[in-house]
Design an enzyme around this catalytic site. Sequence first.
Site, PDB file in Angstrom:
ATOM      1  N   HIS A 251     -47.729   1.903 -35.876  1.00 29.55           N
ATOM      2  CA  HIS A 251     -46.619   2.466 -36.291  1.00 29.55           C
ATOM      3  C   HIS A 251     -46.421   2.377 -37.779  1.00 29.55           C
ATOM      4  O   HIS A 251     -46.575   1.454 -38.516  1.00 29.55           O
ATOM      5  CB  HIS A 251     -45.444   2.375 -35.595  1.00 29.55           C
ATOM      6  CG  HIS A 251     -45.318   2.178 -34.092  1.00 29.55           C
ATOM      7  ND1 HIS A 251     -45.528   3.302 -33.182  1.00 29.55           N
ATOM      8  CD2 HIS A 251     -45.164   1.023 -33.262  1.00 29.55           C
ATOM      9  CE1 HIS A 251     -45.458   2.863 -32.050  1.00 29.55           C
ATOM     10  NE2 HIS A 251     -45.225   1.680 -31.979  1.00 29.55           N
TER      11      HIS A 251
ATOM     12  N   CYS B 127     -41.534  -3.206 -29.910  1.00 32.59           N
ATOM     13  CA  CYS B 127     -42.285  -3.341 -30.999  1.00 32.59           C
ATOM     14  C   CYS B 127     -41.513  -2.754 -32.371  1.00 32.59           C
ATOM     15  O   CYS B 127     -41.247  -3.413 -33.304  1.00 32.59           O
ATOM     16  CB  CYS B 127     -43.539  -2.974 -30.931  1.00 32.59           C
ATOM     17  SG  CYS B 127     -43.755  -0.993 -30.521  1.00 32.59           S
TER      18      CYS B 127
END
Lengths: 336, 336, 336, 336
Positions: free
Chosen positions: B216, B137
């Site tokens: 994130h 990711c």
Amino acid sequence: MAVNGYGTIGKRVADAVALQPDMELVGITKTRPSFEARHAQEKGYPLYVAGEGKPADFETLGLKVAGTLKDLFAKVDVVVDASPDKVGKENRRLYEAAGLRAVFQGGEKPEVADASFNALGNFAACRGKRMLRVVSCNTTGLARAAAVLDPNWGVDHWDATLIRRGADPAESKKGPINGILPNFQLPSHHGPDVRTIFPDLSISTTAVVVPTTLMHVHVNHVRLKRAPPGSEAVLEAFRRTPRFRLFAAWEHADGTPQVMEYARDRGLGFSDMMENVLWDAGLRLDGRDLYFFQAIHQESIVVPENIDAIRAIFERAPDGRSSIAMTDQALGLRPP
Amino acid sequence: MAVNGYGTIGKRVADAVALQPDMELVGITKTRPSFEARHAQEKGYPLYVAGEGKPADFETLGLKVAGTLKDLFAKVDVVVDASPDKVGKENRRLYEAAGLRAVFQGGEKPEVADASFNALGNFAACRGKRMLRVVSCNTTGLARAAAVLDPNWGVDHWDATLIRRGADPAESKKGPINGILPNFQLPSHHGPDVRTIFPDLSISTTAVVVPTTLMHVHVNHVRLKRAPPGSEAVLEAFRRTPRFRLFAAWEHADGTPQVMEYARDRGLGFSDMMENVLWDAGLRLDGRDLYFFQAIHQESIVVPENIDAIRAIFERAPDGRSSIAMTDQALGLRPP
Amino acid sequence: MAVNGYGTIGKRVADAVALQPDMELVGITKTRPSFEARHAQEKGYPLYVAGEGKPADFETLGLKVAGTLKDLFAKVDVVVDASPDKVGKENRRLYEAAGLRAVFQGGEKPEVADASFNALGNFAACRGKRMLRVVSCNTTGLARAAAVLDPNWGVDHWDATLIRRGADPAESKKGPINGILPNFQLPSHHGPDVRTIFPDLSISTTAVVVPTTLMHVHVNHVRLKRAPPGSEAVLEAFRRTPRFRLFAAWEHADGTPQVMEYARDRGLGFSDMMENVLWDAGLRLDGRDLYFFQAIHQESIVVPENIDAIRAIFERAPDGRSSIAMTDQALGLRPP
Amino acid sequence: MAVNGYGTIGKRVADAVALQPDMELVGITKTRPSFEARHAQEKGYPLYVAGEGKPADFETLGLKVAGTLKDLFAKVDVVVDASPDKVGKENRRLYEAAGLRAVFQGGEKPEVADASFNALGNFAACRGKRMLRVVSCNTTGLARAAAVLDPNWGVDHWDATLIRRGADPAESKKGPINGILPNFQLPSHHGPDVRTIFPDLSISTTAVVVPTTLMHVHVNHVRLKRAPPGSEAVLEAFRRTPRFRLFAAWEHADGTPQVMEYARDRGLGFSDMMENVLWDAGLRLDGRDLYFFQAIHQESIVVPENIDAIRAIFERAPDGRSSIAMTDQALGLRPP
């Protein structure tokens, strides 16, 4: 001296002053009763009522009141102003009117004082000033590190990402509970603030807020002007400097929870960690490019700086290193 | 095609495949019953038992079992391997033995596949390969951004600080609850991983883990080779690229909590946010120096990439942009 | 009908109304632009400017404004008031002046309306009233459970400990980040609030706030008047009732993170969980003493109740069960 | 005496023993180097290597090793076993073989020792036993409160909901980060564990886990046998008992964050809070029904109990109150 505002910073500065051989704490101020006011009393700190507070509110609860701000100001030479952000600016007038010297905190703008202060950074330039401002916790952490790197190898440019704690441990109304909040001030105000200490430093800072209460963490990339001989030389430069604590890999102080656990083991007041925290494993040198993490205990890192600022004002120490050595010995911080 | 491993990534890829006009989902695999297995059943996905799982354990609970891995492999051309990290490596042998093509995830090492894949980054180079690995990711997020900046202005050097979520929302055993954990791998593995897509990119990455489950956040400093005309030109380059979502200041999507709230409002599957998220106010250009934040939804960002990887394997799209357009239309992602 | 206040509750009620076969959403109101306003527009909900908002602020951004509150009021029969706590009280006058019926939320005091409302609890008593107040999320959860237990076995006394989420997912300014905050209102206001629905219920409630955003959890101890035949009979009574979702142990929905993961898998609007959530393994019967956990999704549990309240006002359903069946089918909630 | 296992509990017990006038700390054990081992050394505690640890691993790092477990056992009369849960059971054989007395922790089953122990609860019954087990933190908190309520007014039935911290401050691998996890053991093991101290007490307990590291909070509903004259009488009974700390409303210690802030101000070792914490405003009496909150600092509450358990074993105090008075004076806990 007096501490005006007995909160997170104020109570720590009061204790720190009480430990110094060359300073006397005459009183502290509170606006409303709390367990902190009670504890101040138990420690024998005369309590003066400030702001909108009423002496009767304290006395009803068995908390003895020594007087008002005016009474306190008549007995001291210098005030450490640890009132909430931006209130210091208003207080300055009171201190001036009373003919007092003062130390302000980093929540105020630089203009509040005659100079901004960091003990490793610019003690000499601050000697003899009447009003000093100790820069904020993040700025203090950056300034200390700059005081190591710049003289040794020169700083070409410094990029720092500041991962900030969302709230102090007892600020239970503040969030975020779950999420990351970028600070859209790009670069953040911390870079310019470091330049109040090191005017020529090329530094840009970026900040985010995360859901933790313990410490800030700085992720630093510093391009140096001259390549150090190796990463061990840089680590050793930090180790040789007061107010830095480096953890070895075998100590397993792997993040801010473990660092604050170490602080509780060590047992200084409030379980504080007044040093910049670095990790041996958390520093890498690649030619002139230096990468390192440092953790900053937002509640306490400026406490010894306040003490040194008082000495700078009264010219009671010939230079920063002498003042730092006196302060740190009294506080129980291990010399490098 | 089949999805091997019906967890966070696998269930999303299964739904995404089911939405594509040119793909057919033949089955998914589970090792133990759970609400996710039940839901797969309700959606009509044939359920095959993998690993140490026993069909009887499912059937007792009313979950119909279509067969074993072997049965499933006999019916498909390609498997998306969404098994836990490092298990994919072992599975590769099974896929090879069954003569299948496969797509792996970024938790595996690059060697697991013939090439690492990102749709905006290197679709052309991956066409016709039998085994591809969709990068993780964080790497996907960086590769997408590199696919915008590098062709336009060239990347001299990229510094990224990755502020990683501690756990996915349902991973309730993982911490930290309160603290920041630096990653002492300096630079972190993400930089080299981006270079599996852009071999010549000069990028160094640093990572910390924080107590959040949502997304994130990357703090980027990119020194470009050529100065863009202005920050608006850079914003517009991102806006014109698929799989980017830029928020205007007035939208008040000020952090990851608000971005994921937007995703819930929008209502794609799982309330996912498959795009790189940037903020207009969170980008600053200073000559050739570009600073910007981006947020990455770790659970879903690689989902469209898995779809495109299948198309690359079967050469079902002439180039990345065509595949992306097909994928995104089927998924409900707004074209740029 | 109209939704006044398009926030956490308002946007959900708007969508829910839009899904009902017998209701028409005429418009929603906002005071300032945001991604939520934009999304309302994309869904085709006419946007009216409320409070201190200015139409120009919206139109500049390409958000079409259909008019003011007054314009909206002229077109509708009923308003769902989803404005911030305590504002509903002021709005009531506006609704009365405009000759409108209204549904208020549980953040208002009971006096704001002619009666407090819960669909399982007191639909019949509320039919034909002009102004109803849907009780708060925690009270709704308790009232639904009381509607199961009281008719079946009688409630002698109910003790509930409410473990409350500190903030909603996007309320990133609210804490606590780390800590437990007891509510010193003993018993808490939730018990009396349940009695606005079940006037004779003996219930006392205690509340604490914890650092999570997902759901509340109630820990219940109910002393029943008559002993049920066994815990399975109690579980079955809950299972047979609409707006309850019971998880079996093998589903591994072991806590609120997993329950909300299930909700994302299920895919109703906003990934919501509008039912009271119980766990088969989280209920124990010891004679007349019943212990059980239930989890309450604070953002959505009152949404179907608002729909039913509208039907009660207009007497569009003969009883609560009929209205609930219509509402839940339109919303995609599985019948028991 | 010796402390076997120098972790969260062990390091605290070691310090507490070192402060007692009638006890001598001969050594502590560690299996691997860490900052805690280094700090033990700095405090002058001889370090013995336990388990799979190798002396060379310590000595390489400058940590002096005094010997092995065997060496340590030859020098002491009693061991406080603070090893991880369930390891104590295995250690018991070693202690028996060495002819030693021992104190175990509440992570072990009751069978590990001759009796379970709580200083206020059953000191007399434990005098002269060779092996005692100090009950766990939550059980200690409940037992202390029972020792106040049961003798005064009799306990008819006690319902306690235990809101447990997810992990200790430095346990950064444990979650949950965001969510509430019910404990499906109904009632939880804490009730039966309290009955190892008060065999006839009717108590049932329910537990949930929440994302905090600071303290547990108990929500108690106690039906007493005899109605106290008023809530003030109950508060006063707690205040008159050692190891209780009651906060007045004006102290603003409104939740666990503020209580632990108080503990840092107070400055006992590790900033610990060894007392049960109650709030004046957090107790309500309604006839015979008593409702109250109490907070329990999981890391330290059992520390003074371990000291008293040693005195019980050696019959060095005539009764619990005498031992408690000695222990608490040495630890700096204020007498009631």
